[in-house]
Design a protein around this motif. Structure first.
Motif, PDB file in Angstrom:
ATOM      1  N   ILE A   1      -3.610   3.915   5.354  1.00  0.00           N
ATOM      2  CA  ILE A   1      -3.856   3.418   3.999  1.00  0.00           C
ATOM      3  C   ILE A   1      -4.575   4.433   3.135  1.00  0.00           C
ATOM      4  CG2 ILE A   1      -5.034   1.638   2.642  1.00  0.00           C
ATOM      5  CD1 ILE A   1      -4.749  -0.238   5.010  1.00  0.00           C
TER       6      ILE A   1
ATOM      7  N   MET B   1       0.797  -1.221   0.000  1.00  0.00           N
ATOM      8  CA  MET B   1       0.000   0.000   0.000  1.00  0.00           C
ATOM      9  C   MET B   1       0.835   1.279   0.000  1.00  0.00           C
ATOM     10  SD  MET B   1       0.006   0.539   3.867  1.00  0.00           S
ATOM     11  CE  MET B   1      -0.406   2.143   3.514  1.00  0.00           C
TER      12      MET B   1
ATOM     13  N   HIS C   1       0.099   6.726  -0.721  1.00  0.00           N
ATOM     14  CA  HIS C   1      -0.488   5.598  -0.001  1.00  0.00           C
ATOM     15  C   HIS C   1      -1.863   5.255  -0.563  1.00  0.00           C
ATOM     16  CE1 HIS C   1       1.853   5.609   4.070  1.00  0.00           C
ATOM     17  NE2 HIS C   1       2.633   5.968   3.065  1.00  0.00           N
TER      18      HIS C   1
ATOM     19  N   ASN D   1      -6.084  -4.700   8.301  1.00  0.00           N
ATOM     20  CA  ASN D   1      -6.625  -3.386   7.978  1.00  0.00           C
ATOM     21  C   ASN D   1      -7.610  -3.031   9.084  1.00  0.00           C
ATOM     22  OD1 ASN D   1      -5.166  -3.452   5.633  1.00  0.00           O
ATOM     23  ND2 ASN D   1      -6.924  -3.650   4.260  1.00  0.00           N
TER      24      ASN D   1
ATOM     25  N   ARG E   1      -3.049   0.149   8.252  1.00  0.00           N
ATOM     26  CA  ARG E   1      -2.454  -1.178   8.175  1.00  0.00           C
ATOM     27  C   ARG E   1      -1.589  -1.395   9.417  1.00  0.00           C
ATOM     28  NH1 ARG E   1      -0.948  -3.710   3.814  1.00  0.00           N
ATOM     29  NH2 ARG E   1      -3.155  -3.394   3.333  1.00  0.00           N
TER      30      ARG E   1
END
Length: 399
Positions: free
Chosen positions: A218, A45, A103, A190, A225
């Protein structure tokens, strides 16, 4: 049987971006993916500043920046003491056209590239299409696939395997995947939680032999994350149930969190014995796999992409000899083995394995000096540019 210039297997960012570059150059390309859609799972990411020029050349950087966000803050956090050592990619201002990182989940970038790819009449995309066999001869490559409608075949002059570390394409050519597998299991989660409220940089590398973690924002919806290392003896079926125990230690406050997704996976330092087998080329995780600390896996895969689609275009159009594909394999293997993999391994040892107090203090002293030295930080952040291979042929212009 329809004949293509190139078949690409795998609809992750590396596969889709290769297909997009080839289509923009006017080649006929078909993208094959076993899953019914782009996979949305906790994967890469972070896009380092150094790859953004390549994404821009493909014409999708502005769209990516609208979906994700750019940032410069970066921090090491010592879990046991609470010490933070802050740095900033902003030291590259004036040296790089994009002095920031981008990101967003890798499925988002793949989706943006896929939308662009589908605008080309010379590009075809096939999901739910699982490759089961690859055969090549002097004139091309024949790929056998399984679909919901049964068995089918595709034919092309060349094939790019970008189908991940377990690559069917790589295995079909009998290529070894040399290296080692780390004993720990990483668990990538996540989660919605306000780490910034507690002073966390949007890229935080947490140092601790037990509670080492990568903690990064993220997107702009509050999704973060958190990746930690689970004990190797923990059965995979228990890892989900153990997440609350880990979060009790990893969350800086006592607010409620929302777990969005998680994914356990093994970490490797491996590289294919070659990235070219005749008319079959490998790129991304199909060619090399590394632990994710420092974001060097996808970065390496993108730098594969930026030289491969140009080189392959030149070969097919007759403006370069196919020996350029051997140079692609040699240069990208060398860069991974000599630059990316050693650095990622050192990153992992720092975050997760620095248990000796004297060793830890020595490492932290280096980081403190670096944080106080802008020129030192510039050299540090310029490291990812070393993962780039200069163009092997005259680059084509995106259309």
């Amino acid at each position: 049987m329809q004949h293509n210039d190139v078949l690409v297997v795998g609809a992750g960012p590396v596969g889709v971006l290769n297909a997009l570059g080839l289509a923009q150059a006017g080649l006929s390309v078909t993208l094959l993916e076993a899953e019914p859609a782009i996979v949305n799972a906790p994967r890469a990411m972070v896009y380092h500043w150094s790859v953004l020029e390549g994404i821009e050349r493909l014409g999708i950087l502005d769209a990516a920046k609208r979906v994700g966000f750019t940032k410069q803050d970066y921090s090491y956090f010592v879990y046991a003491t609470g010490e933070r050592i802050d740095m900033s990619v902003g030291v590259l201002e004036g040296l790089a056209p994009h002095p920031y990182n981008l990101h967003m989940g890798q499925h988002k970038l793949a989706g943006i590239a896929l939308d662009a790819l589908r605008r080309f009449d010379n590009a075809t995309v096939r999901f739910d299409t699982r490759v089961t066999g690859v055969a090549q001869d002097d004139d091309g490559v024949t790929v056998t696939v399984e679909t919901a409608d049964g068995t089918d075949q595709y034919r092309a002059s060349y094939l790019i395997g970008a189908d991940g570390a377990g690559s069917t394409v790589r295995k079909s050519q009998g290529l070894t995947f040399e290296g080692m597998t780390w004993p720990e299991v990483f668990v990538a989660t996540n989660v919605r939680y306000d780490f910034e409220k507690h002073g966390y940089a949007r890229s935080t590398l947490q140092i601790d032999p037990t509670y080492g973690a990568i903690i990064s924002k993220i997107d702009t919806t509050g999704l973060w994350r958190v990746t930690y290392a689970e004990h190797p003896d923990t059965p995979e079926e228990r890892m989900g149930a153990r997440i609350p125990q880990w979060f009790e230690k990893l969350m800086p406050g006592d607010e409620e969190y929302e777990l969005d997704a998680y994914r356990p996976y093994r970490m490797h330092q491996r590289c294919a014995s070659t990235m070219r087998a005749g008319r079959v080329l490998l790129a991304g995780d199909a060619a090399h796999a590394t632990n994710p600390i420092g974001g060097l896996g996808l970065t390496s895969g993108l730098f594969d992409t930026f030289v491969l689609y140009d080189a392959l275009t030149a070969v097919i159009k007759g403006t370069a000899d196919d020996s350029v594909l051997d140079r692609y394999s040699e240069e990208r293997r060398r860069t991974f083995l000599e630059v990316a993999s050693p650095r990622a391994s050192a990153n992992k040892r720092l975050l997760y394995h620095t248990s000796d107090p004297e060793q830890l203090e020595a490492e932290l002293s280096k980081l403190r000096v670096l944080a106080a030295d802008e020129e030192g930080q510039r050299k540090n952040f310029l490291f990812t540019k070393q993962l780039e291979t200069p163009p092997l042929v005259q680059p084509v212009s995106a259309v």
